[in-house]
Design an enzyme around this catalytic site. Structure first.
Site, short mmCIF file in Angstrom:
data_model
loop_
_atom_site.label_atom_id
_atom_site.label_comp_id
_atom_site.label_asym_id
_atom_site.label_seq_id
_atom_site.Cartn_x
_atom_site.Cartn_y
_atom_site.Cartn_z
N TRP A 45 4.31 -10.34 -7.03
CA TRP A 45 3.99 -9.21 -6.14
C TRP A 45 4.20 -7.88 -6.83
O TRP A 45 5.16 -7.73 -7.59
CB TRP A 45 4.92 -9.29 -4.92
CG TRP A 45 5.01 -8.03 -4.13
CD1 TRP A 45 5.80 -6.94 -4.38
CD2 TRP A 45 4.26 -7.73 -2.94
NE1 TRP A 45 5.59 -5.98 -3.41
CE2 TRP A 45 4.66 -6.43 -2.51
CE3 TRP A 45 3.31 -8.42 -2.18
CZ2 TRP A 45 4.14 -5.83 -1.39
CZ3 TRP A 45 2.79 -7.79 -1.04
CH2 TRP A 45 3.20 -6.52 -0.65
N ASP A 48 4.43 -0.03 -5.19
CA ASP A 48 4.25 1.35 -5.69
C ASP A 48 4.20 1.52 -7.21
O ASP A 48 5.02 0.93 -7.92
CB ASP A 48 5.42 2.24 -5.25
CG ASP A 48 5.86 2.04 -3.84
OD1 ASP A 48 5.22 1.28 -3.10
OD2 ASP A 48 6.88 2.64 -3.47
C1 FRU Z 1 6.95 2.49 -0.48
C2 FRU Z 1 8.35 1.91 -0.55
C3 FRU Z 1 9.34 2.93 -1.13
C4 FRU Z 1 10.42 2.04 -1.67
C5 FRU Z 1 9.64 0.87 -2.19
C6 FRU Z 1 10.34 -0.44 -2.06
O1 FRU Z 1 5.98 1.49 -0.46
O2 FRU Z 1 8.78 1.47 0.72
O3 FRU Z 1 9.81 3.88 -0.21
O4 FRU Z 1 11.18 2.66 -2.67
O5 FRU Z 1 8.44 0.83 -1.45
O6 FRU Z 1 9.61 -1.46 -2.67
#
Ligand code: FRU
Length: 495
Positions: A45, A48
């Protein structure tokens, strides 16, 4: 050593275990939708983009990564690097949870090249305490790691614990501003409002709180994830991924929504917005963008073509998640424009060009019998078009699957319609054109499992995941209930 910085595992062993898992899973990966030119993990997976930076002669893109499965899980930082932003090399996993503060994940963050020439990665240490769904039982803090080559990292522990214990306090974005280091972090106020906090530092290690630069005006918007504050020309852009926004018309239709406000800002003052929230991208699958400044001063942004809230079909193939193309940002006519960086031209192979195509009412004109990966450019002559909708059927497979991208004359919108998606989610998204024009330019980037739409040279983008069936993937023009005139029509293959 402070208790938060104490190791609970060996970082080197956790990285080796993560890399071994990715290698094992990639051995059985199926590639029907696996990207040929978009960034993805070899297996597992991703979400971000993190730590985008040019360092040591290469571009580096890190990303949120779960190397043990195709669902979101305890976050690691995956890593790819590139000499040119388009040909990517997979690198070993960069960060794995190993100290108390990040027991349940190394969450999103950014990179900065320090005055000492070393690369610093700022990221959120995430820890669950009792109930993972209850923010009051979580703790988030900002951590730092340092590297000499961008590959091997040494953790230096927590640098920003926050002004009070917080369960929603994450995604540090660090940059140099007027001789100082600045960091914006997304947080939830004690009253439950989404905010962006500022910290500043002279050495990247000791950080001082600099106040709230922005609070979202709408009650209910409870968290601003992945804040990013940067100047483009004379304008300041404050970008964030909002949780809890309610849909209004064509805006805010996704579960969580990435967008920006334009305004003015200087160090020591709050951000003064000049616009309302504007989506970064109008498609179904876009979230958590991050930008960075390239050596030639271009502002470049990647987004996550997210598959967070539906059962993404590629999970059955051993992977899930990919990034958009790198997009160069400019501000024109009061909005951010996003175009694929010029380097993406290098991806393009053989071209096929047509003279103007006149489509009769309800006519279908096949452009390519099989175009899985490629780019299509076209201009619609709207003066000579009276179709209700005119556009493109992309990735049409023999089972009847296709994604339909069209200009809708009734609403003056560019629409991506997934009504004939046999896999994944359905529904449509629309970008309302800001004026009535004589021509409309559309550029499509097709990859095996995605479609990016660029409208009028980057005035808007729509990012979509795509799941065609087995066999060839046809590309065709279609007009509905009326005639259409298409000019400047070129398809290019990516091989
Ligand atoms: C955004 C988020 C961020 C966090 C990350 C965790 O998609 O929720 O705020 O750091 O993904 O995977």
């Amino acid at each position: 050593m402070r208790p938060d910085d104490a190791p609970f595992a060996s970082h080197a062993q956790e990285l080796a275990r993560a890399d071994a898992s990715v290698t094992r899973m990639s051995g059985t990966r199926r590639d029907r939708w696996y990207p040929t030119y978009h960034v993805a993990a070899q297996a597992g997976w991703i979400n971000d983009p993190n730590g985008l930076v040019f360092f040591g002669g290469r571009y580096h893109a890190f990303f949120q990564h779960h190397p043990y499965g195709t669902d979101w899980g305890p976050m690691h930082w995956g890593h790819v690097s590139s000499p040119d932003l388009v040909t990517w090399r997979h690198e070993p996993v960069a960060l794995a949870p190993s100290i108390e503060a990040e027991r349940d994940g190394c969450w999103s963050g950014s990179c900065a090249v320090g005055d000492d020439g070393r690369l610093y990665a700022f990221y959120t240490g995430h820890r669950r305490q009792a109930d993972p769904m209850d923010a009051s039982s979580r703790r988030e803090v900002q951590c730092v790691a340092v590297s000499d080559d961008g590959i091997a990292w040494k953790k230096l522990g927590v640098v920003v614990p926050g002004v009070r214990p917080m369960g929603n306090f994450r995604d540090p974005k660090v940059w140099r501003q007027d001789g100082a280091w600045c960091m914006v972090v997304g947080q939830q106020s004690a009253e439950g409002r989404g905010q962006v906090a500022l910290y500043h530092s002279s050495d990247l290690l000791a950080w001082e709180y600099g106040g709230i630069v922005y609070e979202h005006p709408t009650p209910g918007v409870r968290m601003l994830e992945c804040p990013d504050l940067f100047a483009v020309g004379d304008e300041w852009v404050l970008c964030f991924s909002a949780m809890g926004m309610r849909a209004q018309g064509y805006v805010g239709r996704n579960y969580n929504n990435a967008g920006y406000v334009l305004g003015s800002w200087e160090l020591g003052s709050p951000f003064v917005p000049h616009t309302d929230f504007i989506p970064c991208d109008w498609g179904h699958n876009y979230y958590a963008p991050q930008s960075f400044e390239a050596p030639d001063a271009r502002r470049i942004q990647f987004g996550w073509m997210n598959a967070f809230r539906f059962d993404a079909p590629e999970k059955a193939d051993g992977w899930c998640g990919q990034l958009t193309l790198p997009r160069e940002l400019t501000v024109e006519d009061g909005v951010v424009h996003a175009r694929p960086v010029a380097e993406t031209e290098r991806l393009l192979g053989p071209a096929h060009t047509w003279d103007a195509v006149e489509l009769g009412a309800n006519e279908r004109f096949v452009l390519a019998d099989d175009l899985a990966c490629g780019r299509l450019d076209l201009t619609l002559d709207l003066r000579s078009t009276d179709a209700e909708r005119v556009g493109v059927e992309a990735h049409r497979s023999p089972d009847g699957y296709c994604l339909h991208v069209a200009y809708d004359a009734q609403t003056n919108c560019v629409v991506v319609d997934r009504n004939r998606s046999l896999r994944g989610n359905r529904g449509y998204r629309a970008f309302p054109l800001r004026s009535h024009r004589d021509t409309l330019k559309i550029q499509l980037w097709l990859d095996r499992g995605s479609l990016e739409v660029y409208v009028n040279d980057g005035e808007a983008t729509l990012s979509e995941l795509s799941y065609p069936g087995e066999g060839p993937r046809e590309l065709a023009l279609v007009s509905e209930s009326g005639t259409a005139c298409v000019t400047d029509l070129t398809a290019r293959w990516i091989v």
